[in-house]
Design an enzyme around this catalytic site. Structure first.
Site, mmCIF file in Angstrom:
data_model
loop_
_atom_site.group_PDB
_atom_site.id
_atom_site.type_symbol
_atom_site.label_atom_id
_atom_site.label_comp_id
_atom_site.label_asym_id
_atom_site.label_seq_id
_atom_site.Cartn_x
_atom_site.Cartn_y
_atom_site.Cartn_z
ATOM 1 N N ASP A 1 0.832 -1.192 0.000
ATOM 2 C CA ASP A 1 0.000 0.000 0.000
ATOM 3 C C ASP A 1 0.878 1.257 0.000
ATOM 4 O O ASP A 1 0.464 2.312 -0.462
ATOM 5 C CB ASP A 1 -0.920 0.030 1.224
ATOM 6 C CG ASP A 1 -1.907 -1.127 1.214
ATOM 7 O OD1 ASP A 1 -1.512 -2.213 1.666
ATOM 8 O OD2 ASP A 1 -3.031 -0.948 0.735
ATOM 9 N N SER A 2 2.084 1.129 0.519
ATOM 10 C CA SER A 2 3.013 2.244 0.582
ATOM 11 C C SER A 2 4.433 1.685 0.517
ATOM 12 O O SER A 2 4.628 0.479 0.412
ATOM 13 C CB SER A 2 2.797 3.019 1.879
ATOM 14 O OG SER A 2 3.614 4.172 1.899
ATOM 15 N N LEU A 3 5.422 2.585 0.587
ATOM 16 C CA LEU A 3 6.810 2.140 0.565
ATOM 17 C C LEU A 3 7.111 1.255 1.760
ATOM 18 O O LEU A 3 7.837 0.268 1.653
ATOM 19 C CB LEU A 3 7.760 3.348 0.576
ATOM 20 C CG LEU A 3 7.709 4.225 -0.685
ATOM 21 C CD1 LEU A 3 8.586 5.456 -0.501
ATOM 22 C CD2 LEU A 3 8.197 3.445 -1.897
#
Length: 18
Positions: A12-14
């Protein structure tokens, strides 16, 4: 998944712990 430094993967994100 929660945006927390855990595992550096492309989710969903880094920073994604799942």
């Amino acid at each position: 998944d929660p945006q927390v430094p855990x595992y550096f993967i492309f989710g969903d994100s880094l920073y994604d712990n799942g």
